[in-house]
Design an enzyme around this catalytic site. Sequence first.
Site, mmCIF file in Angstrom:
data_model
loop_
_atom_site.group_PDB
_atom_site.id
_atom_site.type_symbol
_atom_site.label_atom_id
_atom_site.label_comp_id
_atom_site.label_asym_id
_atom_site.label_seq_id
_atom_site.Cartn_x
_atom_site.Cartn_y
_atom_site.Cartn_z
ATOM 1 N N ARG A 16 57.062 36.928 46.565
ATOM 2 C CA ARG A 16 55.830 37.222 45.826
ATOM 3 C C ARG A 16 54.664 36.583 46.568
ATOM 4 N NH1 ARG A 16 53.020 34.026 41.635
ATOM 5 N NH2 ARG A 16 51.672 35.425 40.469
ATOM 6 N N HIS A 43 44.754 36.687 43.295
ATOM 7 C CA HIS A 43 45.136 35.303 43.031
ATOM 8 C C HIS A 43 43.899 34.447 43.360
ATOM 9 C CE1 HIS A 43 48.876 32.550 42.676
ATOM 10 N NE2 HIS A 43 47.811 31.746 42.629
ATOM 11 N N GLU A 55 47.391 34.657 36.573
ATOM 12 C CA GLU A 55 46.826 33.634 35.694
ATOM 13 C C GLU A 55 45.333 33.789 35.415
ATOM 14 O OE1 GLU A 55 47.819 29.681 36.943
ATOM 15 O OE2 GLU A 55 49.971 30.053 36.877
ATOM 16 N N ASN A 114 54.347 32.253 34.454
ATOM 17 C CA ASN A 114 54.310 31.041 35.277
ATOM 18 C C ASN A 114 54.417 29.847 34.342
ATOM 19 O OD1 ASN A 114 53.799 32.796 37.347
ATOM 20 N ND2 ASN A 114 51.710 32.099 37.742
ATOM 21 N N TYR A 116 55.088 25.497 34.073
ATOM 22 C CA TYR A 116 55.256 24.194 34.721
ATOM 23 C C TYR A 116 55.595 23.070 33.743
ATOM 24 C CZ TYR A 116 53.653 26.432 38.938
ATOM 25 O OH TYR A 116 53.589 27.263 40.015
ATOM 26 N N GLU A 163 56.420 32.073 38.647
ATOM 27 C CA GLU A 163 56.168 30.760 39.266
ATOM 28 C C GLU A 163 56.842 29.687 38.438
ATOM 29 O OE1 GLU A 163 52.112 29.526 40.039
ATOM 30 O OE2 GLU A 163 51.612 31.492 40.855
HETATM 31 C C1 FCB Z 1 49.504 27.886 39.338
HETATM 32 C C2 FCB Z 1 48.875 28.744 40.410
HETATM 33 C C3 FCB Z 1 49.411 28.495 41.800
HETATM 34 C C4 FCB Z 1 49.674 27.023 42.037
HETATM 35 C C5 FCB Z 1 50.500 26.440 40.927
HETATM 36 C C6 FCB Z 1 50.858 24.986 41.122
HETATM 37 O O1 FCB Z 1 48.613 27.727 38.294
HETATM 38 O O2 FCB Z 1 49.054 30.113 40.111
HETATM 39 O O3 FCB Z 1 48.502 29.040 42.713
HETATM 40 O O4 FCB Z 1 48.489 26.364 42.215
HETATM 41 O O5 FCB Z 1 49.841 26.591 39.709
#
Ligand code: FCB
Length: 474
Positions: A85, A129, A174, A303, A305, A379
């Site tokens: 990707r 992006h 995002e 995405n 985290y 992500e």
């Molecule tokens: C996301 C972004 C990516 C990267 C990660 C850590 O928000 O899409 O570009 O910065 O975080």
Amino acid sequence: MSVEALPAPVRTDFPTGFVWGAATAAYQIEGAAAEGGRTPSIWDTFSRIPGKVRNGDTGDIAADHYHRYREDVALMAELGLGAYRFSLAWPRIQPAGSGPANEAGLDFYDRLVDELLANGITPVATLYHWDLPQTLEDQGGWLNRDTTHRFAEYASLTARRLGDRIGTWTTLNEPWCSAFLGYGSGVHAPGRTSPAEALTAHHHLLLAHGLGVGALRAELPATAQVSLTLNLAAVRPLTGDPADLDAARRIDGLANRIFLDPVFRGSYPADVLADTAEVTDWSFVHDGDLAEISRPIDSLGINYYTPTVVAADDPEHPAPRQDGHAGELSPWPADTGVRFLPAEGSRTAMGWPVDADGLYELLTRLRDDLPGLPLLVTENGAAYDDYSDPSGAVHDPERVAYLHGHLDAVRRAAADGVPVGGYFLWSLLDNFEWAYGYGKRFGMVHVDFASQRRTPKDSARWYAEVIRTGRLPR
Ligand code: FCB
């Protein structure tokens, strides 16, 4: 042949056909900022404003992927990736932000895609992006409704050239960050700080998505997959207290339903409109916009985290906002009465708590709210302070543990009926981490930015083994 002689059936932990990938973004890795006819993007401009990016870093050279893409694709092949990707740089493809394509810009992606295909790797392209051509910013950027039409034009001319070889297209990555970090807290380009503008930009980004879907469908074969990637939040109230539950409702609205409702139901949520009435009257929404925004898409990219823990504000004990986003100002346009707290657990180098259950919660919630919609984790990953030891190896046990936990969350979600079809590790390479510059390393491949030498970290070897076996180590 006796039964014993039959080969044992191959058992994997993940659904059949599960796609194993890695992700990157153009401005974060390409470099060659002024080559091949590329013009500046808002990130070229923003990163040059003193104090906006740590250490004054820019994406001028980045991981030099523009020149080293063959080596990078060879690395992907060595690791056994099934898909890659990446994002296309609008200012490379359409340097003036409107009008004809720059053939030299398209040629780069043409070469990259051919190289991927020659190595058996499926290209998954994101159109936007975050690198808006500066020339469009000069005309108002995402506050200018015309930018949405420019985006559709850019989508058309890109799909016309690459649509015969790229089967999966994502409009935006995002948009929450583009709108709320770019126009709310101002920690991302273009660095504006107005809640009303953040919501205007939000709507225009969604409109660009919808117009982009239409433009892509008009150019692409009927088999093409068109998608959108959102950084939805796993929102958790601190307690079951009604005030904390209401804080969670408000932030779920501003993080999740402000996207999901217009895209999948063709309307903005009534409670979000009410919560944000103090900020804007939403008059930037025109008749017909929501029909464009809700054009059907084939899958949704997630995405993830870290989770988002919220509680009702406690005026007696004011506490700093700990939502994982830097900056003095809040990115949230109307977070009145909300306190953001960190989840428990160890932290990554970004200070983000490690909590894989959040990914499971998010995936199962989407299974319930949007039944049947195919999902991809586009992500997921972690930054740690990696370094190469005297032997040249890069040991990153924390990243291995992070990936293990999160892939297990994906496995559990799939076992519980979530239609999740793939996982893209963020990121293939260490890269330009936006306002944090090169200080935060998310790659499974270490990059020595002085020599541009690539070294797969232990996590890359670990991930390659998961891909090869389809199983998580027990
Ligand atoms: C996301 C972004 C990516 C990267 C990660 C850590 O928000 O899409 O570009 O910065 O975080």
